[in-house]
Design a protein around this motif. Structure first.
Motif, short mmCIF file in Angstrom:
data_model
loop_
_atom_site.label_atom_id
_atom_site.label_comp_id
_atom_site.label_asym_id
_atom_site.label_seq_id
_atom_site.Cartn_x
_atom_site.Cartn_y
_atom_site.Cartn_z
N SER A 1 0.87 -1.17 0.19
CA SER A 1 -0.05 0.09 0.10
C SER A 1 0.91 1.43 -0.06
O SER A 1 0.36 2.41 -0.36
CB SER A 1 -0.78 -0.07 1.10
N GLY A 2 2.06 1.15 0.45
CA GLY A 2 3.04 2.12 0.30
C GLY A 2 4.45 1.64 0.69
O GLY A 2 4.67 0.52 0.65
N PRO A 3 5.54 2.67 0.89
CA PRO A 3 6.72 2.16 1.17
C PRO A 3 6.78 1.38 2.56
O PRO A 3 5.94 1.72 3.51
CB PRO A 3 7.68 3.66 1.24
N THR B 1 7.80 0.59 6.22
CA THR B 1 8.37 1.42 7.13
C THR B 1 9.35 0.87 8.17
O THR B 1 10.26 1.31 8.77
CB THR B 1 7.09 2.08 7.96
N THR C 1 3.87 -1.01 6.85
CA THR C 1 3.80 -0.06 5.97
C THR C 1 2.87 1.07 7.00
O THR C 1 2.45 0.68 8.01
CB THR C 1 2.74 -0.13 4.85
N LYS C 2 2.81 2.00 6.48
CA LYS C 2 2.33 3.32 7.39
C LYS C 2 0.76 2.84 7.45
O LYS C 2 0.09 2.96 8.56
CB LYS C 2 2.47 4.57 6.79
#
Length: 102
Positions: free
Chosen positions: A27-29, A31, A83-84
């Motif tokens: 869904s995003g980088p 973390t 992820t975030k």
């Protein structure tokens, strides 16, 4: 939907675990990313080996203690990429022996 493939090798004499973890579709980088344990498949445990690099492919190695080596060989470790949007982990995979070796 995220997916992950990982290859691990374990030198039992030196207790050195090496990994190559590839992931995509998050869904995003990432973390954070760790090896967690000890836990059976579907159970949760704290991180025991953090990955220093988060970008796919994640490559690295660590020397395990006797207790960590025993947990690894018992199939009680898993990889979790956070992820975030999914701080508790977006993708996860149990580390298992393939064909009798890691």
């Amino acid at each position: 939907k995220g997916k992950e493939t990982a290859t691990f090798t374990f030198d039992t004499a030196k207790k050195k675990l090496s990994w190559n973890v590839k992931y995509s579709g998050l869904s995003g980088p990432a973390t954070a990313a760790h090896i967690h344990g000890p836990a059976a498949s579907g159970e949760n445990a704290p991180p025991v080996i953090p990955f220093k690099k988060l970008k796919s492919p994640i490559k690295g190695s660590a020397t395990l203690t006797d207790a960590q080596a025993a947990d690894l060989e018992a199939g009680k470790y898993y990889v979790n990429v956070h992820t975030k949007a999914n701080p508790d982990g977006e993708i996860r995979g149990q580390i298992e022996k393939a064909g009798g070796s890691m």
